[in-house]
Design an enzyme around this catalytic site. Structure first.
Site, short mmCIF file in Angstrom:
data_model
loop_
_atom_site.label_atom_id
_atom_site.label_comp_id
_atom_site.label_asym_id
_atom_site.label_seq_id
_atom_site.Cartn_x
_atom_site.Cartn_y
_atom_site.Cartn_z
N TYR A 108 26.16 -81.10 -71.38
CA TYR A 108 26.20 -81.18 -69.92
C TYR A 108 24.79 -81.36 -69.39
CZ TYR A 108 26.73 -79.78 -65.04
OH TYR A 108 26.69 -79.77 -63.67
N GLU A 196 25.32 -85.81 -61.86
CA GLU A 196 25.93 -84.98 -62.90
C GLU A 196 26.51 -85.85 -64.01
OE1 GLU A 196 28.72 -81.12 -62.69
OE2 GLU A 196 29.78 -82.97 -62.15
#
Length: 388
Positions: A108, A196
């Site tokens: 991530y 993101e």
């Protein structure tokens, strides 16, 4: 301003970031033909401005064109409901069809503006994928954060710490650092509020690839990014909100029954607070701006009344830039033009307020004058009870 995944990936690709090969589809037949061209498994992703698509059934790996067509039939031109866009969901008008990647490791990575620290925060985790939020809640040590002031550069120590947070082998640290610097520069130069990548993956060939991407552009920078702004998908937000934006004022739909028309964001928030304190429910946030004209007020009334739940309208205007008598005349003109049939509670304050109130009283319209904001909120709530 949110972008679709395919739009975000086009920007990443143009900045030298590796993304899966893909094509966008607007129809069921087009989906079949594109899947046929790939001649292998493909990932098909619903394009909506919401996270949680995977858990909501908006992403599917298909083995052949027929499967791709069946999935497109089940989801295209329908609303997809996720945990982030309840209760109505958002329309799926396009599908992103892309190659599947052989994944060795999922991670991530994100960059966003942190309002509390008034800085940029970069976040990495060795646990990427759909359940990153749950992982972060259960194990805060799985998340690595580094803060950087807007006009500063990342230090070597910060870069190393973020790389270590991914738990990748040392041979890939150099690749990640190059990737990180590209991303950081792209984030600042593009006036983004959120970038993101979830998941960011290491492929079997040890390539760093952005498999999924979410980008939000700072609304205040739209004028500097005309090409991106013009490609915005207005179907992803409430129709009333889109109409308000094009009319030059701010509107956010809520679930109450008291329509609010206010000039100034702070005053609008205070108005909604007092409605709640008085036992009512605001139907919206609406800021017509400090220099509201009769035309603006008329457009605002039309948007408010397009909400079938609204049974009372509370108008709260401070006449600073514009005199209260002119505001009162504008309200009367708008009410007559739009044909408002529900009660309107008006609280005016500022220059020529007494004259403004007299004008409203002489209008012979269903307009109730309030002496204060508290008085206006209470009267509005009482009227909603009478309307039931």
């Amino acid at each position: 301003m949110n972008l679709h995944e395919y739009q975000a990936k086009e920007l990443l690709k143009s900045n030298g970031i590796r993304v899966p090969k893909s094509k966008i589809s607007n129809s069921i037949n087009e989906t079949f033909l594109i899947a046929e061209q790939f001649q292998s498994k493909v990932a098909i992703k619903a394009q909506i401005h919401s996270g949680g698509r995977g858990n909501a059934g908006g992403i599917k790996i298909t083995s052949n064109p027929q499967e791709a067509k069946e999935f497109a039939t089940s989801i295209l031109n329908k609303n997809l409901l996720t945990k982030q866009n309840k209760p109505h969901g958002q329309p799926v008008n396009q599908l992103l069809i892309e190659e599947t990647i052989s994944i060795k490791q999922e991670m991530y990575f994100s960059i966003l503006i942190d309002r509390k620290s008034e800085s940029i925060v970069l976040i990495t985790s060795s646990s990427g994928g759909m359940d990153i939020e749950e992982i972060a809640n259960k194990d805060k040590n799985s998340i690595t954060k580094e803060y950087c002031e807007i006009n500063s550069k990342l230090t070597s120590s910060q870069i190393n710490n973020l790389a270590n947070g991914l738990n990748i082998k040392s041979e890939l640290h150099k690749k990640f650092k190059e990737f990180l610097l590209i991303f950081f520069k792209f984030f600042k130069n593009s006036d983004l509020s959120l970038l993101e990548i979830n998941p960011l993956v290491i492929s079997d060939e040890d390539e760093i690839i952005a498999v999924d991407c979410k980008i939000s552009l700072d609304d205040n920078s739209r004028f500097r990014h005309q090409e991106i702004s013009q490609s915005y998908d207005w179907s992803q937000i409430d129709k009333k909100e889109a109409e308000a934006f094009h009319s030059g004022f701010s509107y956010v739909a809520l679930e109450g029954n008291i329509g609010c028309m206010v000039n100034g964001a702070g005053l609008a928030m205070a108005t909604m607070d007092l409605i709640k304190l008085s036992g009512g429910q605001p139907a919206n946030f609406l800021d017509v701006g400090g220099g509201a004209t009769p035309e603006t007020v008329s457009k605002a009334f039309k948007i408010l009344l397009s909400d079938d739940n609204v049974c009372v309208v509370l108008v709260n205007i401070f006449g600073g830039i514009m005199r209260c008598d002119i505001i009162a005349e504008g309200i009367i003109s708008a009410v007559k033009e739009v044909g408002v049939k529900i009660p309107i509670v008006v609280r005016l304050e500022g220059t020529n307020v007494d004259l403004g109130k007299k004008i409203l009283q002489k209008s012979n319209l269903n307009i109730i004058s309030a002496d204060s904001l508290t008085d206006a909120a209470k009267k509005s709530v009482e009227l909603t009870i009478l309307q039931k």
